[in-house]
Design an enzyme around this catalytic site. Structure first.
Site, PDB file in Angstrom:
ATOM      1  CE1 TYR A  59      -4.064  -2.067   5.417  1.00 28.49           C
ATOM      2  CE2 TYR A  59      -2.996   0.134   4.918  1.00 28.49           C
ATOM      3  CZ  TYR A  59      -3.722  -1.097   4.560  1.00 28.49           C
ATOM      4  OH  TYR A  59      -3.662  -1.386   3.309  1.00 28.49           O
TER       5      TYR A  59
ATOM      6  CB  SER B 100      -0.877  -0.073   1.441  1.00 28.33           C
ATOM      7  OG  SER B 100      -1.337   1.443   1.469  1.00 28.33           O
TER       8      SER B 100
ATOM      9  CD  GLU C 157      -2.202   5.110   4.564  1.00 28.69           C
ATOM     10  OE1 GLU C 157      -2.026   5.221   5.881  1.00 28.69           O
ATOM     11  OE2 GLU C 157      -2.652   6.004   4.350  1.00 28.69           O
TER      12      GLU C 157
HETATM   13  P1  NAP Z   1     -11.468  -4.870   1.579  1.00 24.32           P
HETATM   14  O1  NAP Z   1     -12.351  -4.449   0.614  1.00 24.32           O
HETATM   15  O2  NAP Z   1     -11.274  -4.255   2.897  1.00 24.32           O
HETATM   16  O3  NAP Z   1     -11.088  -6.540   1.559  1.00 24.32           O
HETATM   17  C1  NAP Z   1     -10.451  -7.099   2.529  1.00 24.32           C
HETATM   18  C2  NAP Z   1     -10.489  -8.499   2.126  1.00 24.32           C
HETATM   19  O4  NAP Z   1      -9.669  -9.216   3.332  1.00 24.32           O
HETATM   20  C3  NAP Z   1     -11.879  -9.095   2.497  1.00 24.32           C
HETATM   21  O5  NAP Z   1     -12.331 -10.117   1.633  1.00 24.32           O
HETATM   22  C4  NAP Z   1     -11.901  -9.612   3.893  1.00 24.32           C
HETATM   23  O6  NAP Z   1     -12.878 -10.261   4.270  1.00 24.32           O
HETATM   24  C5  NAP Z   1     -10.348 -10.229   3.875  1.00 24.32           C
HETATM   25  N1  NAP Z   1      -9.824 -10.444   5.252  1.00 24.32           N
HETATM   26  C6  NAP Z   1      -9.907  -9.511   6.196  1.00 24.32           C
HETATM   27  N2  NAP Z   1      -9.041 -10.084   7.232  1.00 24.32           N
HETATM   28  C7  NAP Z   1      -8.863 -11.545   6.882  1.00 24.32           C
HETATM   29  C8  NAP Z   1      -8.228 -12.510   7.472  1.00 24.32           C
HETATM   30  N3  NAP Z   1      -7.847 -12.588   8.892  1.00 24.32           N
HETATM   31  N4  NAP Z   1      -8.330 -13.532   7.001  1.00 24.32           N
HETATM   32  C9  NAP Z   1      -8.650 -13.757   5.571  1.00 24.32           C
HETATM   33  N5  NAP Z   1      -9.322 -12.603   4.818  1.00 24.32           N
HETATM   34  C10 NAP Z   1      -9.242 -11.718   5.625  1.00 24.32           C
HETATM   35  O7  NAP Z   1      -9.826  -4.319   0.955  1.00 24.32           O
HETATM   36  P2  NAP Z   1      -9.496  -4.042  -0.541  1.00 24.32           P
HETATM   37  O8  NAP Z   1      -9.696  -2.332  -0.694  1.00 24.32           O
HETATM   38  O9  NAP Z   1     -10.396  -5.121  -1.571  1.00 24.32           O
HETATM   39  O10 NAP Z   1      -7.923  -4.120  -0.848  1.00 24.32           O
HETATM   40  C11 NAP Z   1      -7.420  -5.450  -0.989  1.00 24.32           C
HETATM   41  C12 NAP Z   1      -5.973  -5.673  -0.507  1.00 24.32           C
HETATM   42  O11 NAP Z   1      -5.229  -4.407  -0.772  1.00 24.32           O
HETATM   43  C13 NAP Z   1      -5.891  -5.157   0.969  1.00 24.32           C
HETATM   44  O12 NAP Z   1      -4.663  -6.157   1.639  1.00 24.32           O
HETATM   45  C14 NAP Z   1      -5.399  -3.670   1.450  1.00 24.32           C
HETATM   46  O13 NAP Z   1      -4.885  -3.754   2.528  1.00 24.32           O
HETATM   47  C15 NAP Z   1      -4.503  -3.334  -0.046  1.00 24.32           C
HETATM   48  N6  NAP Z   1      -4.754  -2.257  -0.661  1.00 24.32           N
HETATM   49  C16 NAP Z   1      -5.814  -1.468  -0.736  1.00 24.32           C
HETATM   50  C17 NAP Z   1      -6.029  -0.233  -1.415  1.00 24.32           C
HETATM   51  C18 NAP Z   1      -7.050   0.337  -1.551  1.00 24.32           C
HETATM   52  O14 NAP Z   1      -7.060   1.776  -1.876  1.00 24.32           O
HETATM   53  N7  NAP Z   1      -8.348  -0.533  -1.741  1.00 24.32           N
HETATM   54  C19 NAP Z   1      -4.740   0.256  -1.559  1.00 24.32           C
HETATM   55  C20 NAP Z   1      -3.637  -0.300  -1.186  1.00 24.32           C
HETATM   56  C21 NAP Z   1      -3.671  -1.674  -0.783  1.00 24.32           C
HETATM   57  P3  NAP Z   1     -14.293  -9.854   4.877  1.00 24.32           P
HETATM   58  O15 NAP Z   1     -15.105  -9.653   3.487  1.00 24.32           O
HETATM   59  O16 NAP Z   1     -14.910 -11.336   5.494  1.00 24.32           O
HETATM   60  O17 NAP Z   1     -14.310  -8.748   5.619  1.00 24.32           O
HETATM   61  O1  G4F Z   2     -10.620   6.261   2.743  1.00 28.51           O
HETATM   62  P1  G4F Z   2      -9.658   6.371   4.003  1.00 28.51           P
HETATM   63  O2  G4F Z   2      -9.996   5.780   5.032  1.00 28.51           O
HETATM   64  O3  G4F Z   2      -8.338   5.799   3.126  1.00 28.51           O
HETATM   65  P2  G4F Z   2      -6.981   5.566   3.605  1.00 28.51           P
HETATM   66  O4  G4F Z   2      -6.565   6.148   5.133  1.00 28.51           O
HETATM   67  O5  G4F Z   2      -5.979   6.446   2.527  1.00 28.51           O
HETATM   68  O6  G4F Z   2      -6.493   4.133   3.353  1.00 28.51           O
HETATM   69  C1  G4F Z   2      -7.051   3.432   2.050  1.00 28.51           C
HETATM   70  O7  G4F Z   2      -5.969   3.557   1.180  1.00 28.51           O
HETATM   71  C2  G4F Z   2      -4.770   2.962   1.423  1.00 28.51           C
HETATM   72  C3  G4F Z   2      -3.760   3.257   0.178  1.00 28.51           C
HETATM   73  O8  G4F Z   2      -3.009   4.283   0.360  1.00 28.51           O
HETATM   74  C4  G4F Z   2      -4.930   1.273   1.629  1.00 28.51           C
HETATM   75  F1  G4F Z   2      -3.525   0.852   1.657  1.00 28.51           F
HETATM   76  C5  G4F Z   2      -5.811   1.017   2.918  1.00 28.51           C
HETATM   77  O9  G4F Z   2      -6.126  -0.069   3.030  1.00 28.51           O
HETATM   78  C6  G4F Z   2      -7.391   1.881   2.527  1.00 28.51           C
HETATM   79  O10 G4F Z   2      -7.837   1.368   1.422  1.00 28.51           O
HETATM   80  O11 G4F Z   2      -9.248   7.882   4.436  1.00 28.51           O
HETATM   81  C7  G4F Z   2      -8.475   8.638   3.345  1.00 28.51           C
HETATM   82  C8  G4F Z   2      -8.567  10.006   3.842  1.00 28.51           C
HETATM   83  C9  G4F Z   2      -7.595  10.152   5.151  1.00 28.51           C
HETATM   84  O12 G4F Z   2      -6.581  10.912   5.310  1.00 28.51           O
HETATM   85  C10 G4F Z   2      -8.680  10.395   6.305  1.00 28.51           C
HETATM   86  O13 G4F Z   2      -8.159  10.816   7.447  1.00 28.51           O
HETATM   87  O14 G4F Z   2      -9.802  10.552   4.267  1.00 28.51           O
HETATM   88  C11 G4F Z   2      -9.601  11.143   5.555  1.00 28.51           C
HETATM   89  N1  G4F Z   2     -11.008  11.214   6.261  1.00 28.51           N
HETATM   90  C12 G4F Z   2     -11.905  12.303   6.332  1.00 28.51           C
HETATM   91  N2  G4F Z   2     -13.012  11.887   6.842  1.00 28.51           N
HETATM   92  C13 G4F Z   2     -11.688   9.958   6.420  1.00 28.51           C
HETATM   93  C14 G4F Z   2     -12.886  10.766   6.825  1.00 28.51           C
HETATM   94  N3  G4F Z   2     -11.593   8.840   6.468  1.00 28.51           N
HETATM   95  C15 G4F Z   2     -12.812   7.847   6.627  1.00 28.51           C
HETATM   96  N4  G4F Z   2     -12.417   6.762   6.549  1.00 28.51           N
HETATM   97  N5  G4F Z   2     -13.739   8.236   7.319  1.00 28.51           N
HETATM   98  C16 G4F Z   2     -14.015   9.647   7.440  1.00 28.51           C
HETATM   99  O15 G4F Z   2     -15.101  10.026   7.854  1.00 28.51           O
END
Ligand code: NAP
Ligand code: G4F
Length: 346
Positions: free
Chosen positions: A158, A135, A137
Site C-alpha cells: 500500500y 499517506s 504510511e
Molecule cells: P476508505 O474509507 O477505505 O475509502 C476508499 C474509497 O475508495 C471507497 O469509496 C472505495 O469504494 C474506493 N475505492 C476502492 N477501490 C477503488 C477502485 N478500484 N476504483 C474506485 N474507487 C475505489 O478510505 P478513506 O479513509 O476515506 O481514505 C481516503 C483516501 O485517503 C484513500 O486513498 C486512503 O488511502 C487515503 N488516506 C487515508 C488516511 C486515513 O487515515 N483515513 C490517511 C492517509 C491517506 P467502496 O466504498 O466501493 O469500497
Molecule cells: O488502523 P490501522 O489499520 O491503520 P494504518 O495501518 O495506520 O493505516 C491507516 O492510516 C494510514 C495513514 O497513516 C492510511 F494511509 C491508511 O489508508 C489507513 O487509513 O492500523 C493502525 C495500527 C497498526 O500499527 C496496526 O498494526 O494498529 C495496529 N493494529 C493492532 N491491532 C491493528 C490491529 N490494525 C488493524 N487494522 N486491526 C487490528 O486488529
C-alpha cells in the site's frame, strides 16, 4: 461562479465528509462509485439525490480506478474544476494479501486519472486542479516527527503504491505545468471509519460489549504509535490545498501521537469497561513489516494554508465511542425484536 468537483472514493470515509463540505460551499459534486452486488453508498445516503430530481448537485457515476475508459468518460461528462483522487484499496494489512490489485488501484489508478486530466486540459484548454490522497504510511520507517522534507521509507505494498502516486503527481506537475497538490495525511478517523481499521474496531467492540453483543476483542500490535485526527477536520485541508495560488505538497497531522494501547484504554474506560478483561492478542493481525511510529509536523499546512485541527484526541475517541454505543444499542433492540416472536411460541 459555483464550482464543480469530481471525487473518486466518494463512498469512503473521507469522500463522504468532503462531499458534505463541498456541497455546503455551493459546489456541484460528481462522484465515482464502484459496481457492487450490494449497496456501497451508506456513508452518502443522507446527501444522495434522485437522478430524476432537476437541479441536483450530487451526481454519481459508475467507474473504477482500474479502468481508464470509464475515468475518461466521467471527466468529459462532469467537466470538473477540481478532482479529488481519494479512491484506493486503503487497508495496509490487506495490501500484503492483494499487492497487485493494491498497486493497480492506488498507483496505476492515480496515473490513469492524471493522464485523463492531462488530455482533457489539453484539448479543452480548461483549468483543472487535482488533489492526490497521499499517506503518512509513505514515511514508514523514517524517524519521527515527519514533515515534507522527510524521505519516504514505505513498509507495505500500500505504502509503496502511494509513494508511486505521489511522484506521478510531482512529475505531471513539473512536466505539464498542471495544478496538482499532494496531501500527506496522517491517520484520521471518525464514526464513519471502516470497521476493520484499529480505532473503529476498538470503539465498535466497546459498544457491542456494553450492549452484550460481543465477548472478546482480538487485536494485533498494541505498541505502534499513530498521530490520529478527525476526518472532518482533514477534508478542510484537502480543499484548502486546491484553493491556494500555487500547487504543493502538505503534511496534515495533529502533532500528537498515541499508542494503540492508549486508544484502547481511553475508549474502553470512557465506555465504563476495563479493556484487559476483553482484549486478546491474535498474531493474525500482525504485519510482515510494521510502521512503529508516525508523528506529523504540519507546520507548513498551518502557516501556508492556515489549517489547524480543532478536534483533540480525547474528543475524537469520545465522539466515536458515543456513536458506537448508540449503534450497538439499536443493534441489540433489533436482535431482541427478532427473538421476541420465537420466544412467544415456546
Ligand atoms: P476508505 O474509507 O477505505 O475509502 C476508499 C474509497 O475508495 C471507497 O469509496 C472505495 O469504494 C474506493 N475505492 C476502492 N477501490 C477503488 C477502485 N478500484 N476504483 C474506485 N474507487 C475505489 O478510505 P478513506 O479513509 O476515506 O481514505 C481516503 C483516501 O485517503 C484513500 O486513498 C486512503 O488511502 C487515503 N488516506 C487515508 C488516511 C486515513 O487515515 N483515513 C490517511 C492517509 C491517506 P467502496 O466504498 O466501493 O469500497
Ligand atoms: O488502523 P490501522 O489499520 O491503520 P494504518 O495501518 O495506520 O493505516 C491507516 O492510516 C494510514 C495513514 O497513516 C492510511 F494511509 C491508511 O489508508 C489507513 O487509513 O492500523 C493502525 C495500527 C497498526 O500499527 C496496526 O498494526 O494498529 C495496529 N493494529 C493492532 N491491532 C491493528 C490491529 N490494525 C488493524 N487494522 N486491526 C487490528 O486488529
Amino acid at each position: 461562479m459555483p464550482k464543480t468537483a469530481l471525487i473518486t472514493g466518494i463512498t469512503g470515509q473521507d469522500g463522504s465528509y468532503l462531499s458534505e463540505l463541498l456541497l455546503s460551499k455551493g459546489y456541484t459534486v460528481h462522484g465515482i462509485v464502484r459496481r457492487s452486488s450490494s449497496f456501497n453508498t451508506s456513508r452518502i445516503n443522507h446527501i444522495y439525490e434522485d437522478p430524476h430530481d432537476a437541479g441536483r448537485r450530487l451526481i454519481l457515476h459508475y467507474a473504477d480506478l482500474t479502468d481508464s475508459t470509464g475515468l475518461r468518460r466521467v471527466i468529459e461528462a462532469s467537466l470538473p474544476d477540481e478532482i479529488y483522487n481519494l479512491g484506493a484499496q486503503s487497508h495496509v494489512r490487506v495490501s500484503f494479501e492483494n499487492p497487485e490489485y493494491t498497486a493497480d488501484a492506488d498507483a496505476m489508478g492515480a496515473i490513469r486519472l492524471l493522464d485523463c486530466m492531462r488530455d482533457h486540459v489539453q484539448h479543452t484548454g480548461r483549468q483543472v486542479r487535482f488533489y492526490q490522497a497521499g499517506s503518512s504510511e509513505m514515511f514508514g520507517a523514517a524517524r519521527p516527527p515527519q514533515n515534507e522534507k522527510t524521505s519516504f521509507y514505505p513498509r507495505s505494498p500500500y505504502a509503496v503504491s502511494k509513494v508511486a502516486a505521489h511522484w506521478f503527481g510531482v512529475n505531471y506537475r513539473e512536466a505539464y505545468g498542471l495544478f496538482i497538490a499532494n496531501g500527506i495525511l496522517f491517520n484520521h478517523e471518525s464514526p464513519r471509519r471502516g470497521e476493520t481499521f484499529v480505532t473503529r474496531k476498538i470503539t465498535r467492540a466497546a459498544g457491542r460489549i456494553r450492549a452484550g453483543l460481543q465477548r472478546k476483542l482480538y487485536l494485533g500490535n498494541l505498541d505502534s504509535r499513530r498521530d490520529w485526527g478527525f476526518a472532518g477536520d482533514y477534508v478542510q485541508a484537502m480543499w484548502s490545498m486546491l484553493q491556494h495560488s500555487d500547487p504543493g505538497d502538505f503534511v496534515v497531522a495533529t502533532g500528537e501521537a498515541h499508542t494503540v494501547r492508549e486508544f484502547l484504554e481511553e475508549s474502553f474506560s470512557y465506555a465504563g469497561l476495563d479493556w484487559k478483561k476483553y482484549v486478546e492478542i491474535d498474531p493474525a493481525y500482525f504485519r510482515p513489516t510494521e510502521v512503529d511510529y508516525l508523528l506529523g509536523d504540519a507546520q507548513r499546512a498551518r502557516t501556508v494554508l492556515g489549517w489547524n485541527p480543532p478536534t483533540t484526541f480525547r474528543q475524537l475517541v469520545h465522539m466515536m465511542v458515543d456513536s458506537d454505543l448508540r449503534l450497538a444499542e439499536s443493534e441489540r433492540l433489533v436482535q431482541d425484536q427478532k427473538f421476541a416472536p420465537t420466544l412467544a411460541l415456546v
